[in-house]
Scaffold this motif. Structure first.
Motif, PDB file in Angstrom:
ATOM      1  N   SER A   1       0.812  -1.364  -0.120  1.00 32.03           N
ATOM      2  CA  SER A   1       0.037   0.170   0.069  1.00 32.03           C
ATOM      3  C   SER A   1       0.920   1.155  -0.100  1.00 32.03           C
ATOM      4  CB  SER A   1      -0.990  -0.148   1.121  1.00 32.03           C
ATOM      5  OG  SER A   1      -0.101  -0.234   2.237  1.00 32.03           O
ATOM      6  N   ASP A   2       2.009   1.171   0.397  1.00 28.65           N
ATOM      7  CA  ASP A   2       3.073   2.291   0.390  1.00 28.65           C
ATOM      8  C   ASP A   2       3.841   2.465  -0.689  1.00 28.65           C
ATOM      9  OD1 ASP A   2       4.514   0.979   3.455  1.00 28.65           O
ATOM     10  OD2 ASP A   2       3.784   0.292   1.734  1.00 28.65           O
ATOM     11  N   SER A   3       3.446   1.807  -1.830  1.00 30.38           N
ATOM     12  CA  SER A   3       4.411   1.928  -3.011  1.00 30.38           C
ATOM     13  C   SER A   3       3.645   2.541  -4.007  1.00 30.38           C
ATOM     14  CB  SER A   3       4.563   0.618  -3.546  1.00 30.38           C
ATOM     15  OG  SER A   3       5.239  -0.308  -2.689  1.00 30.38           O
ATOM     16  N   ILE A   4       4.399   3.113  -4.958  1.00 29.82           N
ATOM     17  CA  ILE A   4       3.897   4.127  -6.018  1.00 29.82           C
ATOM     18  C   ILE A   4       4.507   3.441  -7.301  1.00 29.82           C
ATOM     19  CG2 ILE A   4       3.867   6.263  -7.084  1.00 29.82           C
ATOM     20  CD1 ILE A   4       4.531   7.177  -4.469  1.00 29.82           C
ATOM     21  N   VAL A   5       3.460   3.170  -8.054  1.00 28.75           N
ATOM     22  CA  VAL A   5       3.684   2.759  -9.447  1.00 28.75           C
ATOM     23  C   VAL A   5       3.461   3.914 -10.531  1.00 28.75           C
ATOM     24  CG1 VAL A   5       3.289   0.992 -11.227  1.00 28.75           C
ATOM     25  CG2 VAL A   5       3.493   0.472  -8.941  1.00 28.75           C
ATOM     26  N   GLY A   6       4.441   4.219 -11.403  1.00 30.85           N
ATOM     27  CA  GLY A   6       4.339   5.461 -12.359  1.00 30.85           C
ATOM     28  C   GLY A   6       3.120   4.858 -13.419  1.00 30.85           C
ATOM     29  N   ALA A   7       3.398   5.975 -14.535  1.00 24.64           N
ATOM     30  CA  ALA A   7       2.587   5.705 -15.696  1.00 24.64           C
ATOM     31  C   ALA A   7       3.259   4.575 -16.701  1.00 24.64           C
ATOM     32  CB  ALA A   7       2.218   6.927 -16.245  1.00 24.64           C
ATOM     33  N   SER A   8       2.219   4.026 -17.242  1.00 26.00           N
ATOM     34  CA  SER A   8       2.806   3.127 -18.297  1.00 26.00           C
ATOM     35  C   SER A   8       3.824   2.063 -17.949  1.00 26.00           C
ATOM     36  CB  SER A   8       3.589   3.629 -19.643  1.00 26.00           C
ATOM     37  OG  SER A   8       3.015   4.969 -19.939  1.00 26.00           O
ATOM     38  N   CYS A   9       3.588   1.430 -16.658  1.00 27.67           N
ATOM     39  CA  CYS A   9       4.459   0.626 -16.220  1.00 27.67           C
ATOM     40  C   CYS A   9       4.019  -0.608 -16.662  1.00 27.67           C
ATOM     41  CB  CYS A   9       4.505   0.716 -14.646  1.00 27.67           C
ATOM     42  SG  CYS A   9       5.778   1.752 -14.022  1.00 27.67           S
ATOM     43  N   GLN A  10       4.698  -1.545 -16.603  1.00 27.41           N
ATOM     44  CA  GLN A  10       4.376  -2.952 -16.513  1.00 27.41           C
ATOM     45  C   GLN A  10       4.788  -3.993 -15.439  1.00 27.41           C
ATOM     46  OE1 GLN A  10       5.733  -4.085 -20.390  1.00 27.41           O
ATOM     47  NE2 GLN A  10       3.702  -3.719 -21.420  1.00 27.41           N
TER      48      GLN A  10
END
Lengths: 453, 520
Positions: free
Chosen positions: A355-364
């Motif tokens: 829950s405290d992670s961030i995933v950026g745009a267009s990731c796979q």
């Protein structure tokens, strides 16, 4: 117009060269936003409509292509470019843009991440008609392990800050480096302010409200090149100097003219208030004094006043070291209510994203991967069975299957081979880590980064 | 009241007939008719009296239609009292009055139908005077109606229109003063403003901050600072196209004044200064160029300060020094800039006296007064207000400053002043109030409750020996902290008011106000 905002984004990030040799410091991603987005957002939230940004050409190019800055920052950015190799200090930069400055200024550094209430600083500046008002915050201990660190961190040189009883008037400021023989206080200061609180655990947020006359003073006095290092201690000392306080009699003025002809004086800082006799009358008739116990009037009759607002709660980080960068990445997302996972990221269903992670745009992110307490940048590919814990992955990184990344910082466009095991490492831009490599506590950068001796 | 109208007609006809038959003898029938009419009129008079009393009970309105309708009788009238003796000559005038009253009544009835629906029961005629009376009743000012939600809504709307944030009240208010605003110093109005203030001129924002933090305190200081800020506003003002300076500048000043009011309620002296400025601005002839008009306004403002504050202080100290004799022990309260000025001037003129400064919490302004007096070399004693009856036997005169002088002779000043005046009166010590004429105001007040100012209640919290007892006062439901700023002193306790026009008794204040308004 009351205040003009100036954002200093030309710094080189000299204390974290490993991160900044390829990406300039203002554009380093923190929580998947460029670092300079944070102070710009702060200024926008407070209500500024225009900001003068002093930066390099490279940063300007990156700014114009960055989606976050282009779309989300609605203020008008007046970008002034300076040469990278000119080695300009912050005060030199102010001198450079002296023509654009028409009123008092608010100088912010690009590496400031804070949720402070700016009106506290500006209120001190307005209410007391101050020459300088700045923001400081108690320093936080950095708890995360910093990659590539061998042994204990040497304690940084401390800053000694002296404030008066109310905690707002700035009386003394010096760095430990300048106090080789111990801390000495002038008697004149002690006589005016018998109670001084000296604090050491404070972080200077590098946010200054300066009067326009200070900028005019800088243009004449070319010896001052850094705001933090030279201008602020100079102003703090000048508060108690005799020449700014005592009214200039005729003989003094004549002496000064004589000196000017001889050409060996430093230009004096002239604090002028508009319509001074009326202001003087108002303060005379007012029954208020900022101190008590001695016979002097409010402010001891001094016209140059420096104030500081010390935050007692809230975030305030200056991202100028690697440790600060990692800490900021951990905490910056908490400042804003944004969804952790970008909607355009393609996440498979069997992976575990904390829950405290961030995933950026267009990731796979592929199957059976786990991402805990980490930040994944834009356009990153994470293959199967990858474990990413406590790490910062920047944009465009490819992490092949079976890798294990713990407590590391992977810069943009790096490639981590299959089965690699990285603990507390820093991987530079565009580096390739061969498959099945095992690295602990190393800084892996390209050969071109090493200095030629 | 159809009966009365019929009898009216009959009466009128009688009167006309009587006029015609003045010379002739009254015949028997006429005598009988007269007797009948008299009886009827008596009955109607009784009915009218009943109605009058019942109406008075309902609406407290006078029945002025009765004298016009029944001039033969002598009913009690309140407004119009035409001499009942002139009955014959009154016919035409009486007719006109009748018509006028009926028209007014109809107009009033239309108004009353729009406004008060509850008074439908009464007839239209008595409605004419009630509306006149109600329009003469003044509306209560907004700042003392905080517990009325409608007034608050209106205020919120007005501020929204002027783009000024609304400052919210803080903490539990003591019930007697719940109709006043109470703000906290820790929540300044600038929290809700954008930092490079675009709506409000920066000089005004700075002034508002200085007011709310108490950096500029004291009636004279606030007025001077206000005029200084207005000078800066005028300097930076440019007339928009198709607008006249005289009208547009006044409109520009209105939101600034609301903003300053939100930061701290305006004082009487500030109110008078604002009236002066607005008058000066509206009197600017339209053919003047902008630069000329602006410089003229600035000179006028400078002139106002020079005359009303600086020269007035000189004049007042000249008069006051006559009243200070050698060997005097003078008692002063708090820190009044004018009283301090007088004492310093008297000391320079080599009068021998000593001063007792009385001080009170939470402001403790007396400390600043002591500092200023001792700096000049005057011998001072410092006491708190709780010991004023102990120290009064030593005192020969009491000098008090005023925040405003009200139209009924009451003196509005810092809270505690009336206490000192009372004790001084009990000890037969003369009380002299020093006040410039620009602080005279048209308001009338007899108590300190209706219109006052509530300061930040947290000022009353004090830390002694490391303990702060009132720290959690908000959690105790029945505890309220009251920090009043002003109180009113009745004119019985004040022996003399020293103004720049001379030394006048307290009761002459309305005369001065009248003379001032005639001058303007």
């Amino acid at each position: 117009m009351e205040l003009q905002a100036v954002l200093m984004a030309a710094g080189g990030g000299s204390r974290m060269m490993d991160l900044t040799y390829n990406t300039p410091k203002p554009m380093l991603p923190v929580g998947n936003k460029p670092l300079m987005w944070y102070p710009l957002n702060l200024l926008e939230r407070v209500g500024f409509e225009e900001v003068i940004v002093i930066t390099t050409k490279e940063v300007q190019k990156m700014m114009s292509t960055d989606p976050k800055i282009k779309l989300e920052v609605k203020m008008k950015l007046d970008v002034v470019c300076i040469q990278e190799d000119a080695d300009m200090g912050t005060a030199d930069a102010l001198r450079h843009i002296q023509q654009k400055i028409k009123t008092d200024i608010l100088v912010v550094s690009c590496d400031l991440i804070t949720d402070a209430a700016l009106h506290e600083v500006v209120d001190l500046f307005r209410a007391h008609n101050a020459t300088l008002a700045m923001l400081m915050s108690p320093a936080h201990e950095f708890t995360e392990t910093v990659p590539g660190q061998k042994g204990k961190m040497t304690a940084e040189q401390r800053d000694f800050v002296g404030v008066d009883e109310s905690g707002t008037r700035l009386l003394f400021m010096a760095n430990e480096a300048d106090l080789e023989e111990g801390l000495s206080l002038r008697k004149s200061i002690m006589r005016k302010h018998p109670r001084i609180h000296i604090k050491t655990g404070l972080v200077d947020a590098h946010l200054y409200c300066l009067k326009k006359s200070v900028v005019d003073f800088l243009t004449e006095n070319k010896f001052i090149s850094s705001i933090r290092g030279e201008l602020v201690p100079y102003l703090v000392r000048k508060q108690f100097s005799k020449s700014t306080n005592s009214p200039k009699t005729k003989e003094d003025v004549e002496d000064q003219n004589q000196k000017k002809k001889d050409g060996d004086t430093n230009p004096e800082l002239r604090i002028l208030f508009r319509d001074e006799p009326l202001l003087q009358l108002a303060h005379e008739r007012s029954c208020w004094n900022d101190h008590r116990g001695d016979m002097s009037e409010a402010y001891h009759g001094g016209k140059l006043r420096c104030y500081v607002h010390i935050m007692d709660q809230g975030l305030c980080y200056r991202v100028n070291t690697l440790a600060a960068y990692i800490e900021a990445n951990r905490l910056a997302p908490k400042l804003f209510e944004e969804s952790a996972v970008h909607p355009s990221a393609v996440i498979s269903e069997i992976c575990l994203i904390g829950s405290d992670s961030i995933v950026g745009a267009s990731c796979q992110v592929a199957d059976k991967s786990s991402i805990k307490r980490s930040t994944i940048g834009n356009s990153t590919t994470v293959k199967e069975k990858v474990k990413v814990t406590n790490s910062i992955i920047m944009h465009g990184v490819t992490i092949e299957e079976g890798s294990n990344i713990l407590g590391s910082v992977i810069c943009s466009n790096a490639v981590i081979g299959q089965g690699a095991d990285l603990k507390y490492c820093l991987v530079g831009n565009g580096q390739h880590i061969e498959p099945k490599a095992e690295r602990t506590n190393e800084i892996i950068v390209g050969n071109d980064q090493f200095m030629e001796i | 009241m159809a009966d009365s109208e019929v009898t009216d007609g009959l009466d009128r006809k009688d009167e006309i007939a009587r006029v015609k038959n003045e010379g002739k003898e009254l015949t028997k029938e006429e005598k009988q008719r007269l007797r009948k009419e008299k009886k009827q009129q008596k009955k109607i008079k009784e009915k009218k009296d009943d109605k009058v009393t019942s109406e008075r009970q309902k609406e407290k309105t006078p029945v002025t239609s009765s004298p016009a309708s029944q001039p033969a009788k002598q009913p009690p009238t309140q407004k119009e009292a035409p001499a009942p003796a002139d009955k014959p000559t009154k016919s035409k005038a009486e007719l006109k009055a009748e018509r006028r009253l009926r028209q007014e009544a109809e107009r009033a009835s239309k108004q009353s139908k729009k406004g008060e629906g509850g008074q439908q029961g009464t007839t239209s005629k008595p409605k004419a005077p009630p509306n006149e009376l109600q329009s003469a009743v003044k509306r209560l000012p907004e700042h003392i109606q905080v517990d009325n939600p409608e007034v608050l809504k209106k205020l919120a709307k007005k501020l929204e229109r002027q783009q000024i944030p609304l400052r919210s009240d803080y903490g539990y208010k003591v019930s007697l003063f719940s109709h006043l605003h109470q703000y906290s110093r820790k929540a300044p109005l600038t929290q809700q403003l954008s930092i490079p203030s675009a709506v409000i001129h920066p000089a005004i924002v700075r002034l508002g901050l200085q007011y709310s933090q108490g950096i500029v305190a004291g009636s004279n200081a606030r007025s001077v600072a206000l005029l200084h800020a207005f000078k800066e506003v005028i300097r930076d003002y440019t007339t928009p196209p198709n607008e006249e300076l005289s009208r547009d500048l006044v409109n520009k000043l209105k939101p600034y004044i609301s903003f300053l009011n939100q930061c701290r309620p305006l004082s009487a002296s500030m109110g008078n200064a604002i009236k002066y400025i607005k008058k000066e601005i509206s009197n600017i002839p339209s053919q003047w160029k902008e630069e000329e008009a602006k410089s003229k306004l600035q000179t006028r403002i400078d002139g106002y300060i020079e005359v009303k504050i600086t020269l007035a202080a000189k004049a007042i100290s000249k008069y006051a020094i006559e009243k200070i004799s050698n060997g005097d022990v003078i008692l002063v309260y708090g820190c009044s800039s004018l009283v301090n000025h007088i004492l310093c001037e008297a000391f320079e003129k080599d009068r021998q006296f000593r001063v007792i400064v009385v001080d009170s919490r939470p402001r403790l302004e007396g400390r600043e007064a002591v500092r200023r007096l001792v700096q000049k070399g005057i011998r001072c004693t410092y006491v708190l207000i709780s010991s004023v009856s102990y120290i009064l036997p030593e005192v020969s005169k009491v000098f008090l400053g005023a925040h405003a002088l009200l139209a009924n002779g009451y003196v509005m000043s810092r809270v505690g002043t009336s206490q000192i005046a009372l004790v001084a009166k009990a000890f037969n010590v003369p009380v002299l109030v020093c006040c410039e004429t620009y602080k005279f105001c048209e308001r009338v007040q007899t108590d300190s409750f209706v219109s006052n100012e509530l300061d930040d209640p947290d000022d009353l919290i004090v830390t002694r020996n490391g303990k702060t007892h009132l720290e959690c006062w908000q959690e105790l439901p029945l505890l309220g902290l009251l920090n009043l700023v002003y109180d009113v002193t009745p004119p019985d306790f004040v022996d003399l008011v020293i103004t720049d026009l001379g030394m006048i008794p307290c009761t002459s204040v309305p005369v001065v106000l009248r003379v001032k308004s005639v001058d303007q």
